[in-house]
Design a protein around this motif. Structure first.
Motif, PDB file in Angstrom:
ATOM      1  N   GLY A   4       0.806  -1.219   0.000  1.00  0.00           N
ATOM      2  CA  GLY A   4       0.000   0.000   0.000  1.00  0.00           C
ATOM      3  C   GLY A   4       0.833   1.259   0.000  1.00  0.00           C
ATOM      4  N   SER A   5       1.790   1.361   0.922  1.00  0.00           N
ATOM      5  CA  SER A   5       2.626   2.559   1.007  1.00  0.00           C
ATOM      6  C   SER A   5       3.530   2.709  -0.208  1.00  0.00           C
ATOM      7  CB  SER A   5       3.468   2.517   2.284  1.00  0.00           C
ATOM      8  OG  SER A   5       4.260   1.340   2.327  1.00  0.00           O
ATOM      9  N   SER A   6       3.966   1.574  -0.784  1.00  0.00           N
ATOM     10  CA  SER A   6       4.817   1.629  -1.982  1.00  0.00           C
ATOM     11  C   SER A   6       4.048   2.210  -3.171  1.00  0.00           C
ATOM     12  CB  SER A   6       5.335   0.233  -2.328  1.00  0.00           C
ATOM     13  OG  SER A   6       6.112  -0.301  -1.276  1.00  0.00           O
ATOM     14  N   ILE A   7       2.784   1.822  -3.296  1.00  0.00           N
ATOM     15  CA  ILE A   7       1.946   2.367  -4.370  1.00  0.00           C
ATOM     16  C   ILE A   7       1.758   3.870  -4.177  1.00  0.00           C
ATOM     17  CG2 ILE A   7      -0.371   2.331  -5.376  1.00  0.00           C
ATOM     18  CD1 ILE A   7      -0.496  -0.647  -4.703  1.00  0.00           C
ATOM     19  N   ALA A   8       1.565   4.286  -2.923  1.00  0.00           N
ATOM     20  CA  ALA A   8       1.401   5.718  -2.635  1.00  0.00           C
ATOM     21  C   ALA A   8       2.668   6.496  -3.008  1.00  0.00           C
ATOM     22  CB  ALA A   8       1.069   5.916  -1.163  1.00  0.00           C
ATOM     23  N   MET A   9       3.831   5.938  -2.681  1.00  0.00           N
ATOM     24  CA  MET A   9       5.087   6.587  -3.031  1.00  0.00           C
ATOM     25  C   MET A   9       5.249   6.678  -4.536  1.00  0.00           C
ATOM     26  SD  MET A   9       6.880   7.559  -0.382  1.00  0.00           S
ATOM     27  CE  MET A   9       8.541   7.612  -1.072  1.00  0.00           C
ATOM     28  N   LEU A  10       4.877   5.613  -5.248  1.00  0.00           N
ATOM     29  CA  LEU A  10       4.987   5.604  -6.704  1.00  0.00           C
ATOM     30  C   LEU A  10       4.091   6.671  -7.326  1.00  0.00           C
ATOM     31  CD1 LEU A  10       6.073   4.278  -9.276  1.00  0.00           C
ATOM     32  CD2 LEU A  10       4.177   2.650  -9.147  1.00  0.00           C
ATOM     33  N   LEU A  11       2.876   6.790  -6.844  1.00  0.00           N
ATOM     34  CA  LEU A  11       1.959   7.820  -7.356  1.00  0.00           C
ATOM     35  C   LEU A  11       2.515   9.216  -7.111  1.00  0.00           C
ATOM     36  CD1 LEU A  11      -1.478   6.338  -6.200  1.00  0.00           C
ATOM     37  CD2 LEU A  11      -0.572   6.414  -8.528  1.00  0.00           C
ATOM     38  N   SER A  12       3.165   9.393  -5.955  1.00  0.00           N
ATOM     39  CA  SER A  12       3.762  10.692  -5.646  1.00  0.00           C
ATOM     40  C   SER A  12       4.913  11.020  -6.590  1.00  0.00           C
ATOM     41  CB  SER A  12       4.245  10.704  -4.193  1.00  0.00           C
ATOM     42  OG  SER A  12       4.911  11.910  -3.880  1.00  0.00           O
ATOM     43  N   GLU A  13       5.778  10.025  -6.845  1.00  0.00           N
ATOM     44  CA  GLU A  13       6.917  10.239  -7.736  1.00  0.00           C
ATOM     45  C   GLU A  13       6.482  10.495  -9.176  1.00  0.00           C
ATOM     46  OE1 GLU A  13       9.399   6.866  -7.277  1.00  0.00           O
ATOM     47  OE2 GLU A  13       9.988   7.334  -5.215  1.00  0.00           O
ATOM     48  N   LEU A  14       5.334   9.913  -9.563  1.00  0.00           N
ATOM     49  CA  LEU A  14       4.810  10.109 -10.913  1.00  0.00           C
ATOM     50  C   LEU A  14       3.950  11.369 -11.022  1.00  0.00           C
ATOM     51  CD1 LEU A  14       3.793   6.426 -11.804  1.00  0.00           C
ATOM     52  CD2 LEU A  14       5.823   7.679 -12.568  1.00  0.00           C
ATOM     53  N   ASP A  15       3.868  12.137  -9.942  1.00  0.00           N
ATOM     54  CA  ASP A  15       3.093  13.387  -9.902  1.00  0.00           C
ATOM     55  C   ASP A  15       1.623  13.166 -10.256  1.00  0.00           C
ATOM     56  OD1 ASP A  15       5.261  14.987  -9.135  1.00  0.00           O
ATOM     57  OD2 ASP A  15       5.931  15.189 -11.213  1.00  0.00           O
ATOM     58  N   GLN A  16       1.088  12.048  -9.805  1.00  0.00           N
ATOM     59  CA  GLN A  16      -0.336  11.776  -9.999  1.00  0.00           C
ATOM     60  C   GLN A  16      -1.101  12.370  -8.815  1.00  0.00           C
ATOM     61  OE1 GLN A  16      -1.564  10.266 -12.791  1.00  0.00           O
ATOM     62  NE2 GLN A  16       0.553  10.352 -13.516  1.00  0.00           N
ATOM     63  N   ASN A  17      -1.573  13.606  -8.984  1.00  0.00           N
ATOM     64  CA  ASN A  17      -2.155  14.330  -7.861  1.00  0.00           C
ATOM     65  C   ASN A  17      -3.408  13.651  -7.313  1.00  0.00           C
ATOM     66  OD1 ASN A  17      -1.902  16.673  -6.134  1.00  0.00           O
ATOM     67  ND2 ASN A  17      -3.794  17.408  -7.069  1.00  0.00           N
ATOM     68  N   TRP A  18      -4.098  12.868  -8.159  1.00  0.00           N
ATOM     69  CA  TRP A  18      -5.281  12.171  -7.668  1.00  0.00           C
ATOM     70  C   TRP A  18      -4.918  11.135  -6.615  1.00  0.00           C
ATOM     71  CZ3 TRP A  18      -5.177   6.930  -8.153  1.00  0.00           C
ATOM     72  CH2 TRP A  18      -4.332   6.384  -9.123  1.00  0.00           C
ATOM     73  N   GLY A  19      -3.637  10.803  -6.543  1.00  0.00           N
ATOM     74  CA  GLY A  19      -3.182   9.838  -5.561  1.00  0.00           C
ATOM     75  C   GLY A  19      -3.369  10.302  -4.129  1.00  0.00           C
ATOM     76  N   LYS A  20      -3.620  11.594  -3.932  1.00  0.00           N
ATOM     77  CA  LYS A  20      -3.832  12.082  -2.572  1.00  0.00           C
ATOM     78  C   LYS A  20      -5.127  11.542  -1.968  1.00  0.00           C
ATOM     79  CE  LYS A  20      -5.961  16.466  -4.022  1.00  0.00           C
ATOM     80  NZ  LYS A  20      -5.788  17.939  -4.025  1.00  0.00           N
ATOM     81  N   TYR A  21      -6.008  11.006  -2.817  1.00  0.00           N
ATOM     82  CA  TYR A  21      -7.249  10.406  -2.320  1.00  0.00           C
ATOM     83  C   TYR A  21      -7.089   8.910  -2.051  1.00  0.00           C
ATOM     84  CZ  TYR A  21      -9.220  14.787  -4.024  1.00  0.00           C
ATOM     85  OH  TYR A  21      -9.480  16.122  -4.236  1.00  0.00           O
ATOM     86  N   PHE A  22      -5.930   8.364  -2.393  1.00  0.00           N
ATOM     87  CA  PHE A  22      -5.637   6.954  -2.142  1.00  0.00           C
ATOM     88  C   PHE A  22      -5.438   6.757  -0.644  1.00  0.00           C
ATOM     89  CE2 PHE A  22      -2.286   3.476  -2.273  1.00  0.00           C
ATOM     90  CZ  PHE A  22      -3.199   2.461  -2.522  1.00  0.00           C
ATOM     91  N   LEU A  23      -5.998   5.693  -0.115  1.00  0.00           N
ATOM     92  CA  LEU A  23      -5.967   5.470   1.331  1.00  0.00           C
ATOM     93  C   LEU A  23      -4.560   5.557   1.905  1.00  0.00           C
ATOM     94  CD1 LEU A  23      -7.133   4.585   4.070  1.00  0.00           C
ATOM     95  CD2 LEU A  23      -7.027   2.222   3.259  1.00  0.00           C
ATOM     96  N   PHE A  24      -3.614   4.840   1.295  1.00  0.00           N
ATOM     97  CA  PHE A  24      -2.283   4.732   1.871  1.00  0.00           C
ATOM     98  C   PHE A  24      -1.429   5.980   1.663  1.00  0.00           C
ATOM     99  CE2 PHE A  24      -3.689   0.358   1.514  1.00  0.00           C
ATOM    100  CZ  PHE A  24      -3.331  -0.141   2.750  1.00  0.00           C
ATOM    101  N   SER A  25      -1.952   6.952   0.949  1.00  0.00           N
ATOM    102  CA  SER A  25      -1.279   8.246   0.869  1.00  0.00           C
ATOM    103  C   SER A  25      -1.547   9.075   2.115  1.00  0.00           C
ATOM    104  CB  SER A  25      -1.759   9.023  -0.366  1.00  0.00           C
ATOM    105  OG  SER A  25      -1.483   8.313  -1.550  1.00  0.00           O
ATOM    106  N   ASN A  26      -2.500   8.622   2.926  1.00  0.00           N
ATOM    107  CA  ASN A  26      -2.911   9.402   4.094  1.00  0.00           C
ATOM    108  C   ASN A  26      -2.741   8.671   5.421  1.00  0.00           C
ATOM    109  OD1 ASN A  26      -4.429  11.856   2.725  1.00  0.00           O
ATOM    110  ND2 ASN A  26      -5.108  10.020   1.638  1.00  0.00           N
ATOM    111  N   THR A  27      -2.372   7.396   5.374  1.00  0.00           N
ATOM    112  CA  THR A  27      -2.284   6.632   6.620  1.00  0.00           C
ATOM    113  C   THR A  27      -1.110   7.068   7.498  1.00  0.00           C
ATOM    114  OG1 THR A  27      -1.104   4.910   5.389  1.00  0.00           O
ATOM    115  CG2 THR A  27      -3.469   4.579   5.779  1.00  0.00           C
TER     116      THR A  27
END
Length: 315
Positions: free
Chosen positions: A246-269
């Motif tokens: 979960g956290s790895s996917i959140a990190m990947l979304l952040s590195e790819l500048d996918q701003n919608w990733g901020k709504y992903f659960l593990f981006s906020n845990t």
């Protein structure tokens, strides 16, 4: 409800696996603190800090043309903090009892989460796989109370592990490193680039508290998975997979500048990102993450209760 919770706790602590997990946590903390004591030398912390500052300055100069501005700022702030410690005779937090407690939380919070996820992933699925759920349902308790009691018991186990982690780290850290550093301040660099002194006790409690929120979310996910599958091994396996990806996917979304990733659960845990002012995504804040977590939490619990209510016991 009290009888149901007590019954679930009796079943949980009658298992050898539960005591094995508790023992592994305690032994792991003890070994980690002993190793930290052996490799560290608090008596020469000033000399060690001077060497560290010199190395950090060399690294900073060599990285000015390769690293992004944010990374360079973090390096400059670390040098600033170390220099402040030298100038004000302030021992590094890692050599104090509170610093040891915080280090152990970083080292072992994943282990605590893993153990609790194993319990949460099996507490319902195991009842169906062994057929003992029928004995529960023939008693004068509605299904909602049964599922809630299991969830409460799981949270109680998580709280127990966190208390053990904190108390063991603090006591053993104080015995081996001394309690005199308990009054040392927590240092940080504010938005204006000025070093500030904070309360180390408050910072430590905030860190454990925010990490506990992440733990609760993982437990809730594992608990929901446990209500879906009849196989406890499958439920545990999926829970562990989600825990480590979960956290790895959140990190990947952040590195790819996918701003919608901020709504992903593990981006906020991981709410500790706001203690250091390093959020994964721009435009997020502590209230934003708490709101997202509350929505996911309500959804996961609702699904768990709904699925358990509709489960076919005879199947």
């Amino acid at each position: 409800m009290f009888k149901l919770v007590r019954n679930e706790n009796m079943k949980l602590y009658s298992k050898i696996s539960t005591w094995v997990m508790l023992s592994i946590l305690l032994i792991g903390v003890l070994m980690a603190i002993v190793v930290t004591k052996v490799v560290s030398n608090p008596t020469d912390w000033k000399q060690d800090l001077q060497k560290q500052i010199a190395m950090q300055q060399v690294d900073l100069e060599s990285a000015r043309n390769t690293l992004p501005a944010e990374a360079l700022i973090d390096m400059e702030r670390e040098i600033q903090l170390n220099q402040y410690r030298l100038d004000h005779n302030s021992m590094p937090m890692t050599a104090t009892v509170w610093g040891i407690s915080l280090q152990m939380s970083l080292y072992f919070i994943q282990l605590v989460t893993l153990f609790t996820a194993i319990v949460a992933g099996s507490i319902v699925a195991e009842e169906f796989s062994t057929g003992t759920v029928k004995m529960l349902l023939i008693r004068p308790f509605i299904r909602m109370k049964i599922i809630v009691s299991k969830y409460i018991s799981t949270l109680m186990f998580a709280v127990l592990l966190m208390i053990l982690l904190f108390s063991t780290s603090f006591v053993l850290g104080g015995i081996l490193f001394g309690f005199e550093g308990a009054a040392a301040p927590f240092l940080y660099v504010d938005q204006n680039g000025v070093v500030q002194e904070g309360n180390i006790v408050g910072y430590a409690l905030k860190t454990y508290g925010l990490q506990s929120i992440q733990l609760v979310m993982i437990v809730t996910i594992s608990f929901m998975i446990s209500t879906i599958f009849r196989s406890s091994s499958l439920a545990i396996g999926l829970s562990i997979f989600i825990l480590f990806t979960g956290s790895s996917i959140a990190m990947l979304l952040s590195e790819l500048d996918q701003n919608w990733g901020k709504y992903f659960l593990f981006s906020n845990t991981d709410l500790t990102q706001y203690l250091t002012n390093t959020p994964l995504f721009e435009g997020t804040s502590l209230p934003f993450s708490i709101t997202i977590l509350a929505i996911y939490y309500a959804l996961l619990l609702s699904l768990s209760c709904l699925i358990f209510q509709k489960r076919d016991v005879e199947a």
